[in-house]
Design an enzyme around this catalytic site. Structure first.
Site, short mmCIF file in Angstrom:
data_model
loop_
_atom_site.label_atom_id
_atom_site.label_comp_id
_atom_site.label_asym_id
_atom_site.label_seq_id
_atom_site.Cartn_x
_atom_site.Cartn_y
_atom_site.Cartn_z
N TYR A 1 -7.25 -12.36 -4.34
CA TYR A 1 -6.32 -12.89 -6.19
C TYR A 1 -7.04 -14.75 -5.99
O TYR A 1 -7.36 -15.51 -4.93
CB TYR A 1 -5.62 -12.69 -6.18
CG TYR A 1 -4.98 -11.41 -6.08
CD1 TYR A 1 -4.75 -10.99 -7.10
CD2 TYR A 1 -4.60 -10.64 -5.24
CE1 TYR A 1 -4.55 -9.48 -7.35
CE2 TYR A 1 -4.13 -8.84 -4.91
CZ TYR A 1 -4.32 -8.90 -6.22
OH TYR A 1 -3.43 -6.81 -6.56
N ASN B 1 -1.26 0.11 2.57
CA ASN B 1 -1.76 -0.75 1.57
C ASN B 1 -1.44 -2.38 2.53
O ASN B 1 -0.21 -2.39 3.17
CB ASN B 1 -0.91 -0.98 0.35
CG ASN B 1 -1.49 -2.20 -0.53
OD1 ASN B 1 -2.54 -2.53 -0.90
ND2 ASN B 1 -0.36 -3.00 -0.17
N GLU B 2 -2.45 -2.60 2.75
CA GLU B 2 -2.56 -4.59 2.89
C GLU B 2 -1.55 -4.26 4.22
O GLU B 2 -0.12 -4.97 4.68
CB GLU B 2 -1.64 -5.60 2.24
CG GLU B 2 -3.25 -5.84 0.96
CD GLU B 2 -2.50 -6.97 -0.05
OE1 GLU B 2 -1.20 -7.19 0.14
OE2 GLU B 2 -2.75 -6.98 -1.13
N GLU C 1 -8.75 -4.67 -4.96
CA GLU C 1 -7.46 -5.26 -5.75
C GLU C 1 -8.24 -6.70 -5.57
O GLU C 1 -8.27 -7.23 -4.69
CB GLU C 1 -5.86 -5.82 -4.76
CG GLU C 1 -5.21 -4.36 -4.80
CD GLU C 1 -4.31 -4.77 -4.23
OE1 GLU C 1 -3.18 -6.35 -4.65
OE2 GLU C 1 -3.07 -3.96 -3.96
N GLU D 1 0.36 -0.45 -10.26
CA GLU D 1 1.39 0.25 -9.02
C GLU D 1 2.86 -0.24 -10.53
O GLU D 1 2.87 -0.20 -10.98
CB GLU D 1 1.47 -1.97 -8.80
CG GLU D 1 2.24 -1.65 -7.32
CD GLU D 1 1.94 -2.56 -6.23
OE1 GLU D 1 1.74 -3.74 -6.66
OE2 GLU D 1 2.70 -3.03 -5.71
N ASN E 1 1.93 -2.64 -2.69
CA ASN E 1 2.93 -3.50 -1.78
C ASN E 1 4.00 -2.20 -1.87
O ASN E 1 4.56 -1.80 -0.97
CB ASN E 1 3.95 -4.97 -1.77
CG ASN E 1 2.69 -5.40 -1.85
OD1 ASN E 1 2.01 -5.63 -1.15
ND2 ASN E 1 3.20 -6.81 -1.71
O1 AHR Z 1 -1.11 -6.68 -6.91
C1 AHR Z 1 0.01 -7.08 -6.49
C2 AHR Z 1 -0.22 -7.44 -5.05
O2 AHR Z 1 -1.04 -7.75 -4.22
C3 AHR Z 1 0.17 -5.85 -4.92
O3 AHR Z 1 0.92 -5.20 -4.65
C4 AHR Z 1 -0.79 -6.06 -2.80
O4 AHR Z 1 -0.89 -5.04 -2.29
C5 AHR Z 1 -0.92 -7.65 -2.76
O5 AHR Z 1 -0.83 -7.96 -2.35
#
Ligand code: AHR
Length: 508
Positions: free
Chosen positions: A243, A171-172, A291, A26, A71
């Site tokens: 994550y 994205n998200e 991700e 990114e 993001n």
């Molecule tokens: O990878 C970091 C961020 O995590 C990314 O920009 C977003 O898509 C996610 O929240």
């Protein structure tokens, strides 16, 4: 601890899509600027790309890379990154409170991806912008020539269109932090129309629609259902993100988050099936886990810093120092993707360089492999082929996030072309060795030709600029393969990659 396991030639889970070992990068922090691109660095090539970083990237054999966000993409103007560099505007990046110089844009990135041997997977801005912008970007990128956007690309020195098949529709979009956050129905309709427009431009396009930002979102999993109800027939994948962290320093619970991820994949699989049935649809939608990674070591500190700082350019951000425990976690998580490869076709480690990444590069200094580089590399190198079911019969544990978690985490891949079976094994027990007794059925004359191991490190051991190889794999010992039986010891807290040559015959 005695563990019995068995593997059968015919008990296949799925053919693995090579793109299971993809990555994400990114425009944020030092991922692009002073990550892959640093003009003036002693290792920079004529275009400003770091050769040392490129070398480490190439060794991962990454099939595809998602770009430019994240993001970041939700307020990005892709046109800012094309044409003469000196004319490109500096903009505020609203996602990470930073300045974006636009010195790298789609053409520079495509050049880098080509040098790295990686296919691009592009995300369009469906936050602050819309269908029209996505269509223009796709036309600039994909159309051969003779139109406004394609001729503009040619005037920028790129005669041939790029071959970009995978397109992420925003994205998200459920996230309150996202620029242009949307309601599920609203987003589903926009994604549907955008997918149709992109596919009208190029029928080879595969569209990836946003699922929830993670499985803890309040609207999960209704979000997926509502979105798919609007766009199912026109999309090919739904995107999942997750994550992981271990702030409570509870190693077994941390490892069990892999089982939680399995439940997440299973639940979305159920939603996909539900919508497919409801719509009487003929097409299949798969999961694109675009991700995933460990992200907790500096998360809170970083969040504080970036909310306070004054729009710096390429600041150090999300630069996690990964330890041995994280490497064991990542090994197990990739095993889960292999075990779920019937649903998960694409997965992207997030991210690739400096920002929550397997590769670190100091500005003006060296680049090195973090601990998590290795399990990702082994999977990418040897995890291609057909995923086989490994039946594990051994001690289990219960913890906060899951029950009946096997101490031995196992995945197996049969590479028919090479005549090889690779076993990926993690002993997650904190103290005890695994005394392994594994039976192979349907394979004859198996020979162990390679054994890589990561073991004997402290859970908090890391690699750094001064000790880049502190945590690294070595050749393993102590495993014997006798035709159809694998026996041996796997030390407590260890990761093993066993490569078996089975080319001399498959018995029935
Ligand atoms: O990878 C970091 C961020 O995590 C990314 O920009 C977003 O898509 C996610 O929240």
């Amino acid at each position: 601890m005695h563990v019995r396991a068995s593997l059968h030639h015919d008990f296949k889970i799925s053919r693995i899509d090579d793109r299971l070992y993809s990555a994400f990068i990114e425009h944020m922090g030092r991922a692009i600027y002073s990550g892959i691109y640093e003009p003036g660095h002693p290792q920079a090539d004529l275009n400003g790309f770091r050769k040392d970083v490129l070398e480490l990237v190439r060794d991962l054999h990454i099939p595809a890379i998602r770009y430019p966000g994240g993001n970041f993409v939700s307020a990005y103007h892709w046109e800012d990154g094309i044409g003469p560099k000196e004319n490109r505007p500096v903009r505020l990046d609203l996602a990470w409170r930073s300045k974006e110089s636009n010195q790298v844009g789609i053409n520079e990135f495509a050049q880098w991806a080509q040098m790295a041997g990686i296919e691009m997977m592009l995300a369009v801005n469906l936050g602050s912008r819309s269908l029209e912008d996505a269509r223009n970007f796709a036309e600039y990128t994909l159309h051969p020539g003779g139109t406004y956007w394609s001729d503009l690309r040619r005037s920028h020195g790129v005669q041939e269109p790029y071959n970009v098949k995978m397109w992420c529709l925003g994205n998200e979009m459920d996230g309150p932090w996202q620029i242009g956050q949307k309601k599920a129905k609203e987003y589903g309709q926009l994604a549907n129309q955008t997918a149709k427009a992109l596919k009208a431009l190029d029928s080879n396009i595969e569209a990836i629609v946003c699922g929830s930002s993670n499985d803890q979102m309040p609207t999960y999993p209704d979000w997926e259902r509502e979105v798919l109800e609007e766009c199912y027939e026109n999309v090919d994948y739904i995107s999942l993100h997750k994550y992981f962290g271990n702030s409570s320093r509870d190693t077994l619970n941390y490892f069990a988050k892999i089982e939680e991820t399995g439940r997440y994949i299973q639940a979305i699989g159920g939603v996909i099936d539900f919508v497919k049935a409801k719509k009487r649809a003929k097409n299949d939608v798969y999961i694109c886990f675009d991700e995933w990674n460990v992200w907790y070591h500096r998360r809170e500190e970083d969040a504080r810093r970036w909310h306070e700082w004054n729009w710096p350019e390429a600041p150090a951000l999300l630069e996690e120092d990964y330890n041995f425990e994280d490497a064991l976690f990542v090994a197990g998580l990739i095993n889960e993707f292999i075990r779920r490869s019937d649903r998960v076709r694409i997965a992207c480690i997030a991210q690739l360089v400096n920002v929550i990444a397997p590769i670190r590069a100091e500005k003006g200094g060296p680049a090195w492999r973090q601990t998590i580089y290795y399990p990702y590399q082994f999977a990418s190198l040897y995890g291609r082929g057909t995923a086989l079911d490994v039946a594990v019969d051994g001690p289990t544990y219960d913890c906060n996030v899951a029950s009946d978690v096997n101490y031995l985490d196992a995945a197996a891949v049969h590479d028919e072309k090479a005549g090889m079976v690779t076993l990926f094994l993690v002993n997650r027990h904190l103290e005890e060795d695994v005394d392994l007794d594994m039976t192979l059925t349907g394979f004859s004359n198996a020979r162990l030709v390679e054994h890589n191991v990561m073991a004997g490190f402290g859970l908090r051991d890391t690699n750094g600029a001064d000790n880049p190889d502190a945590v690294a794999p070595r050749n393993g010992t102590g495993i014997g393969v006798d035709n159809s039986r694998i026996k041996g010891k796997l030390a407590a807290l260890s990761y093993h990659v066993l490569r078996l040559d089975i080319s001399t015959g498959v018995s029935t």
